[in-house]
Every structure is written in structure tokens, then in C-alpha cells.
Design an enzyme around this catalytic site. Structure first.
Site, PDB file in Angstrom:
ATOM      1  N   ALA A  87      74.230   4.128   3.477  1.00  0.00           N
ATOM      2  CA  ALA A  87      72.890   4.641   3.166  1.00  0.00           C
ATOM      3  C   ALA A  87      72.476   5.704   4.179  1.00  0.00           C
ATOM      4  CB  ALA A  87      71.883   3.502   3.143  1.00  0.00           C
TER       5      ALA A  87
ATOM      6  N   LEU B 113      64.664   1.418   2.023  1.00  0.00           N
ATOM      7  CA  LEU B 113      64.780   2.396   0.941  1.00  0.00           C
ATOM      8  C   LEU B 113      64.450   1.822  -0.430  1.00  0.00           C
ATOM      9  CD1 LEU B 113      68.009   4.236   2.159  1.00  0.00           C
ATOM     10  CD2 LEU B 113      65.655   5.078   2.265  1.00  0.00           C
TER      11      LEU B 113
ATOM     12  N   LYS C 177      63.760  -4.079  -3.529  1.00  0.00           N
ATOM     13  CA  LYS C 177      64.532  -5.137  -4.195  1.00  0.00           C
ATOM     14  C   LYS C 177      65.957  -5.231  -3.642  1.00  0.00           C
ATOM     15  CE  LYS C 177      64.100  -5.946  -8.636  1.00  0.00           C
ATOM     16  NZ  LYS C 177      64.125  -5.576 -10.065  1.00  0.00           N
TER      17      LYS C 177
ATOM     18  N   GLN D 111      70.038  -7.535   0.109  1.00  0.00           N
ATOM     19  CA  GLN D 111      71.131  -7.413   1.073  1.00  0.00           C
ATOM     20  C   GLN D 111      70.922  -8.332   2.262  1.00  0.00           C
ATOM     21  OE1 GLN D 111      73.963  -6.007   0.299  1.00  0.00           O
ATOM     22  NE2 GLN D 111      73.904  -4.397   1.818  1.00  0.00           N
TER      23      GLN D 111
ATOM     24  N   GLY E 298      71.305   1.149   8.669  1.00  0.00           N
ATOM     25  CA  GLY E 298      72.008   0.325   7.681  1.00  0.00           C
ATOM     26  C   GLY E 298      71.494  -1.105   7.658  1.00  0.00           C
TER      27      GLY E 298
ATOM     28  N   GLU F  22      74.869  -5.466   7.150  1.00  0.00           N
ATOM     29  CA  GLU F  22      75.514  -6.482   7.980  1.00  0.00           C
ATOM     30  C   GLU F  22      74.571  -7.306   8.847  1.00  0.00           C
ATOM     31  OE1 GLU F  22      79.656  -5.070   9.033  1.00  0.00           O
ATOM     32  OE2 GLU F  22      78.749  -3.201   8.424  1.00  0.00           O
TER      33      GLU F  22
HETATM   34 MO1  MOS Z   1      81.911  -3.968   6.989  1.00  0.00          MO
HETATM   35  S1  MOS Z   1      82.821  -5.598   7.777  1.00  0.00           S
HETATM   36  O1  MOS Z   1      82.018  -2.876   8.306  1.00  0.00           O
HETATM   37  O2  MOS Z   1      82.847  -3.544   5.635  1.00  0.00           O
END
Ligand code: MOS
Length: 749
Positions: A519, A639, A642, A647, A711, A714
Site C-alpha cells: 500500500a 486507507l 473495512k 487486516q 503498512g 503484519e
Molecule cells: Mo510478509 S512475511 O513480509 O510476506
């Protein structure tokens, strides 16, 4: 002055629209195709189905493979083994990671499950049947399968580029020997596998020297580069397609052996070849999170300030390559500490190759550090939030850099308030409900913010629609949706008029969808391309004698809502469709690119969060239920309300698995994964996940990118595991340091 401006800028913004997924209807109606579902367009010939045969010993050599019976079995087209496979000029390592592929070029076996042959047949069942008919003779060698028994063999990393041992600060040993309060504990995280819903799959076919593949990948460009290198063909002769991905989590971040095997096979039989891995084949040949053993030492003064922090980790590596899981990484930067030392060593094992797995480093690192912090807070007789605030890092001490943006204090406050942290009983084992001990715990979440150069294409079409093309990929995260939103906003047009195409290596180049960077990297590229395209439209109109804006100065012309018009008299203008129609109906197209600013390396960039957990532990069975997870994140600009929260929630759900369920088990004698199915490798299901409350601050990080968005792929899996583990301690008074926390461990503790 600058500081005042910044203070004004760093404010929460209203939450964005929760737009539906761009590809959502296609997915639920089955119209959108995943890689394995494609049936064309292929050159005339019928598809051949491939089955990958795997070694059944963990170490040794292949002496012989008798394929005569298999070759005569019904439907079999070919059997490829190391004894008859074409020799490849296997080339140098490729980004994003050095990958040592096992593509039938030698007879050596380094792990149980390693690819050793490919059977090609007219149907998958025929290929699977024939695979059992191959007579395999092994010369086994002693295997390294007992990781905990081999910790003494730990060695430094072969690669120094990611070696954390060079970043020490001050004298942590001195601080520890002088400290009034100190902690020294060892925490062990297990091997885990990614288990995306969609298994890895490749369909490969050749037209002359040109190779085309549908492949499940987080990096179409990387796939293209790696295939070209391994097969020794030109990159321009490789075409990679992957319109949607059913989850990757890192396992599809680099190209694995089966992709090359499919391409090799297709060349050999001159037909399209489909190779889909079975669920059980995804435990070994496509990466795993390595096991980590972490010794953490924390020293603090009587005021609660950390004077020294040491984190020494030993992780497992394969025999093939060192993959570096940076579990000590967060221990260097998450808190202020008077001194800091970390180290990382590996033990080579006869297991499949470890790789990136969602928040590699941070997920394991926050798990163990945040449990150690909880233990330390208890020793200090301090509230865990208070202890963290007291040791809040105002800058990145490890890199000696300021943060690009950090609002972690607000995360603790907001999530703590929503959770009701102030009502927690700090003494373990005091709160009960029915037959359960109730516990409350918290932890910090953190993940680095990454951004790379990316390119995008914008095309104004005669029919009034706008096409956005970018060589990125959507892993199921919402990338299509946010690009459509970004373009609509940049062009001032309605979402419904924007089409987005990704997952095709002929589109402008974009980075790997890894490190939570997509993103942040491609949003600005789409913005830039839209700006370029609008300038081009304006230029065309200005130069067109029939245009209402003909002859105007470029600075006097605006483009918005698909109209080119004069800024002063906005009624003097036209729709771009009229302009294009007069100009031979030729689409107006341009590309744009974006990359991190030059100043970005002078800042430390991270997303932040606070996770609070409530658990119930059955007094008899010691079964743990995660009743509530409450988390607040500082991820820059959100962004899409939903897909973004979705995520973060997915990551939190995964942290339940990390804390309670997930572990890959190996047979100690054969090195084979014994729980290689979703029935036995436990991931959280609905009944394992209680209430999940996710909020974000939505404070743009404008120093990081023009959209201010870091991002979010993660960070959701970081911190949650420790919050749950700390809640279990608060419930029971039992501290388990070997994860996952299964009922047997709580019974014994
Ligand atoms: Mo993620 S583990 O950097 O695809």
C-alpha cells in the site's frame, strides 16, 4: 516553527469510507479465478497434471529410482527424476531472498519432504497413483532432528548483512551485574507453517522459447526474474500472471522449487503443466517460521528505568541456507534502555527451509520481549502499562534516529480505556467466573514501515472509464480496493468508473507484497500516474483547436471529475470523452512512479499498537478461552475502513493461534512433519476467537509517504500473543515459557 506545523499535522483524521472489496463479488460468485482454476488460454494442447514426489528420509542420497512401472501406469506421460532431468544452469541468488532450490539437479537429500521427482499424467489421480510405483533406493545419512539437543552447536550467521550482533550499545553485562532488580529467562517459540487457504499452484506452458505461468505469488516480478535466471532465458521471455492470491503470509514471497519443476516439465512434454501442492506438501517445501530460543535479561534501577537489556537468540536453519528470523530486533528499539546487547545464532537442521512468515522477527520478538516485560513489571511491582510508559523510547536508540511518527502512548490509552484496564486485579489467580480463572494482560505491537520504488499506468478510455494498471498483486488484503479508491480520489472521479488490473508481469513494475509495503509503495505511484495523466489530458486539450480550453496556459487549466476546464470559468470545458473522440478515439495513457524521499533514511519508521486480552482458563482442564481482544493501532493513514480493520483483525486472530495452538511437529526419527493437515495443525476457528475490538488512530505519517499510510499487513500478529500469555499468567499465576501454551503445559506448571 517546524515543530508547531508538525504538531498541527499529526492529528487524527476522520475515518475513511468502508468501501467494499473491488474483487469481492467476483470471489463470492466464483467468477474471479485463483491460479489453479485457470483452464486457458493455452496453446491448443491439453493440460498435463503434475504430482511432486517428496523424499521420505531427512538426510542422505538417492541411489536409484526405478520408474519403469510408474511410466507404464495408466495416463502417465513422463516421470522426471534427478537421474533423467534436464540439467539447468541454476544461477545466482535472486531477490527478495536467497533461495536454494531443489529442482532435481542432484541426488542429495537435506530434509524429509524435499522434492525428488515429478510425475506427469493425464489426470492428477493418475499422477498420484503412479508416484507410488516408483522404486526408490536411498543411502541414508545421520540427520539433525533434535534442535533443543543441539543448541550447543549454534554458530554465527554465514551472511553478515542482517547480522544483529553489530548493534550493541553500552555495557549491558555491567548494568545487569549492578542492577537491584533483574530478570533472566528463556522463551521458546516453535516452528510454524503459513497455511494460506489457497495452496501453492503453478500452471506453466511454453510457446517456443517463451514461458508463461500462472503462479501463486506475492511477487510477480520476482517470479519472472527468478525463473529467467534459473532457466537461463531472457526476462522478457517470461510472463507471470496471478490475478488474485488466497493468502501468502510470506510463503509466496519468494519462488520455490515446484514453480521451476512445473516449467521444466512443460518444456519437456511441450504441453501446459499444472502443479498444485496438496495441503500436506506445504509443510516443508514452501517455508516455515523457524523455531527460536530467546534468552532475555533485563536490568532496572529502583525508579523502574531499564538500565540494561540483553536478548540472545538461537534459531534453526536448514542445511541449504541461513534464513534470518530477527527475533531480537524489537528488543533493540522498542524501549529506552541504558544499554543494549543482542545476538543471533543458528543451528543447522534437516528440516525444510525457514522463510519470512507474517511479521518475521517482530511476531516472535514481541511475543518473547513483551512477556519478559510483564515479568519485569511484576518484579518492579508496577502496572505493565506504567512500566512501558516509564521506558517509552522517544527515539530509535539502536539506529540513533528520530521516529517518522509515533503515537504509541495514545494507543495504550485508547485501547486500555476501551478494555477497562483500570479494573484489572494485578494479583494473579484472584478473579473467577463459574469454573474459570479470569485474567487480563497487555502487550505492545510494533512493525517496521517499508516502502520501495513503484510504477503505475493510467489510461483514460474513450468510453469514459479509467484503467489503472500496476504490476503488483493482491494477496486478499484489499490492494485492488485501495488502488481504486486512491485513483478515484486523485482524479476526482467516481469509484465505479475506475478499473484496476494487477497480477500481470507485463504491467509497470512494483515491489514484492511483503514487509507490509505494498500500500505504501504503490498508492503514491498511482497518485503520481494520475497526476501525470491529468496533465497529459490538459495538454491535449490546450493544443486542440476545437477544445473549449484551446490555447489556455497550462496553469489555468484543471482536470477533475473527468472534465478538462478553465479554473476561472469552470463552465468553459469538456468531458475527456469528447476530447478523446475528436482525437481519433485514442486512449490517453501515461505512467507515473514514486519512491521514498531522500530524507526517509534519516528517520526510523514503524507502526505501533497496544493489545489487551481477557482470557478464561478452565480450573479443571486448563483449556484457555480468549474472551476479548482489544487493540488500538497507530498505522498512519487508514486507507479503507473495512479492508484495513479486517487486516488487523486477521493478524490478531493469528496471535490467538500463536499463543495457544500453532506448532509444527516432527517425527524425531524420520524428520517428517506429523501434523501436516489443518485437522492436526491447529489454527484458530470461530469458536477460538472471542470478541475482537480493533481501532486505529488514523494519524497520517506525512514524513513517510504522500498518503501518510504505513503498512498494516503484519503488525496485527505482533503483541497479541504476549497479551494473551500475560493474561493467562494473570488468570492462573502460571508462567509458561515454551509456546504454544497448551493445557498440558498449564497442568504441569
Ligand atoms: Mo510478509 S512475511 O513480509 O510476506
Amino acid at each position: 516553527m517546524i515543530e508547531i506545523e508538525q504538531a498541527q499535522e499529526e492529528q487524527s483524521k476522520p475515518l475513511p469510507q468502508p468501501e467494499h472489496r473491488y474483487e469481492g463479488v467476483g470471489k463470492v460468485t466464483g467468477k474471479a479465478k485463483y491460479v489453479a482454476e485457470f483452464t486457458g488460454p493455452f496453446p491448443r494442447k491439453n493440460m498435463v497434471y503434475a504430482y511432486m514426489v517428496q523424499a521420505t528420509i531427512p538426510s542422505g542420497d538417492l541411489v536409484s529410482m526405478d520408474t519403469r512401472v510408474a511410466e507404464r501406469a495408466p495416463g502417465v506421460v513422463a516421470v522426471i527424476t534427478p537421474f533423467n532431468a534436464p540439467k539447468l544452469p541454476v544461477g545466482k541468488p535472486q531477490p527478495p531472498a536467497k533461495r536454494s532450490l531443489k529442482v532435481l539437479q542432484d541426488t542429495k537429500i537435506d530434509y524429509n519432504g524435499q522434492p525428488i521427482a515429478v510425475v506427469l499424467a493425464e489426470s492428477l489421480v493418475q499422477a498420484m497413483f503412479a508416484a507410488r510405483l516408483i522404486g526408490i533406493k536411498y543411502a541414508p545419512q545421520p540427520a539433525k532432528l533434535d534442535f533443543m539437543g543441539r543448541l550447543g552447536e549454534a554458530r554465527p550467521l554465514k551472511t553478515t548483512s542482517r547480522d544483529p550482533n553489530t548493534k550493541n550499545r553500552g555495557d549491558a553485562n555491567k548494568a545487569l551485574s549492578e542492577a537491584q532488580v533483574k530478570l533472566e529467562q528463556t522463551y521458546v517459540t516453535p516452528i510454524q507453517n503459513h497455511n494460506p487457504m489457497e495452496p501453492h499452484a503453478t500452471i506453466a506452458w511454453w510457446e517456443g522459447e517463451k514461458l508463461s505461468v500462472y503462479d501463486t505469488t506475492q511477487y510477480i516480478t520476482g517470479d519472472k526474474m527468478s525463473l529467467a535466471r534459473v532457466l537461463n532465458i531472457a526476462q522478457d521471455d517470461v510472463h507471470v500472471m496471478c490475478p488474485i492470491v488466497g493468502g501468502g503470509f510470506g510463503s509466496k514471497g519468494s519462488m520455490w522449487s515446484h514453480v521451476v519443476l512445473a516449467a521444466m516439465a512443460a518444456k519437456l512434454v511441450q504441453r501446459p503443466v499444472k502443479l498444485v501442492l496438496g495441503r500436506e506438501q506445504m509443510f516443508g517445501p514452501v517455508g516455515a517460521r523457524p523455531t527460536t530460543v530467546n534468552t532475555i535479561k533485563i536490568a532496572a534501577g529502583p525508579d523502574g528505568k531499564i538500565t540494561g537489556l540483553k536478548h540472545d537468540a538461537v534459531i534453526h536453519a536448514s542445511m541449504l541456507e541461513d534464513f534470518v528470523e530477527q527475533s531480537p530486533g524489537v528488543s533493540r528499539m522498542l524501549y529506552q534502555s541504558g544499554s543494549n546487547e543482542t545476538s543471533l545464532k543458528v543451528v543447522e537442521m534437516n528440516y525444510g527451509v525457514p522463510t519470512f512468515m507474517r511479521a518475521p522477527g517482530e511476531s516472535t520478538g514481541t511475543a518473547v520481549l513483551e512477556i519478559a516485560m510483564d515479568e519485569m513489571a511484576e518484579k518492579m511491582k508496577m502496572d505493565p502499562v506504567e512500566f512501558r510508559l516509564l521506558n517509552y523510547a522517544e527515539k530509535d536508540l539502536s539506529e540513533d534516529l528520530p521516529w517518522s511518527s509515533k503515537h504509541l502512548r495514545e494507543c495504550y490509552a485508547q485501547a486500555g480505556e476501551r478494555f477497562g484496564w483500570s479494573k484489572r486485579n494485578a494479583t494473579p489467580g484472584q478473579t473467577t467466573e463459574g469454573n474459570e480463572y479470569i485474567g487480563h494482560g497487555m502487550a505492545t505491537a510494533v512493525y517496521g514501515a517499508y516502502r520501495s520504488a513503484a510504477n503505475a499506468m493510467v489510461r483514460f478510455l474513450p468510453n469514459g472509464r479509467v484503467f489503472i494498471g500496476i504490476g503488483s498483486q493482491d494477496l486478499g488484503t484489499g490492494t485492488y480496493t485501495i488502488l481504486q479508491q486512491t485513483a478515484a480520489q486523485a482524479l476526482g472521479m467516481d469509484l465505479s468508473l475506475i478499473d484496476v488490473k494487477m497480477g500481470d508481469s507485463t504491467l509497470p513494475k512494483a515491489p514484492v507484497s511483503g514487509g507490509s509495503q505494498s500500500a505504501a509503495s504503490i498508492g503514491p505511484a498511482v497518485q503520481a500516474a494520475c497526476t501525470q495523466a491529468m496533465l497529459k489530458l490538459a495538454d491535449l486539450a490546450i493544443g486542440d483547436p476545437k477544445s473549449p480550453v484551446h490555447g489556455a496556459l497550462p496553469e489555468d487549466v484543471a482536470v477533475e471529475k473527468g472534465r478538462v476546464f478553465l479554473k476561472k470559468t469552470s463552465t468553459q470545458g469538456e468531458d475527456f470523452t469528447a476530447l478523446i473522440a475528436r482525437n481519433g478515439n485514442r486512449p490517453v495513457e501515461t505512467t507515473g512512479s514514486a519512491e521514498p524521499s531522500e530524507t526517509s533514511s534519516s528517520m526510523s519508521k514503524h507502526s505501533w499498537g497496544a493489545v489487551f486480552a481477557e482470557v478464561g482458563v478452565d480450573k479443571d482442564t486448563h483449556m484457555v478461552r480468549v474472551k476479548r481482544l482489544v487493540a488500538t493501532y497507530d498505522i498512519g493513514t487508514l486507507l479503507n475502513h473495512k479492508t484495513g480493520l479486517n487486516q488487523l483483525m486477521g493478524g490478531l486472530v493469528w496471535s490467538v493461534g500463536f499463543a495457544l495452538h500453532e506448532e509444527t511437529h516432527f517425527d524425531p526419527n524420520t524428520g517428517r512433519t506429523v501434523n501436516e493437515s489443518l485437522a492436526e495443525y491447529h489454527v484458530p476457528v470461530n469458536s477460538d476467537v472471542g470478541e475482537v475490538d480493533v481501532t486505529v488512530l488514523n494519524i497520517p505519517d506525512m514524513k513517510f509517504s504522500p498518503q501518510g499510510a504505513r503498512g498494516i499487513g503484519e503488525i496485527g500478529i505482533t503483541g497479541g500473543m504476549a497479551a494473551i500469555a500475560n493474561a493467562i499468567y494473570n488468570a492462573t499465576g502460571k508462567r509458561v515459557r515454551d509456546y504454544p501454551i497448551t493445557p498440558d503445559k498449564l497442568l504441569q506448571a
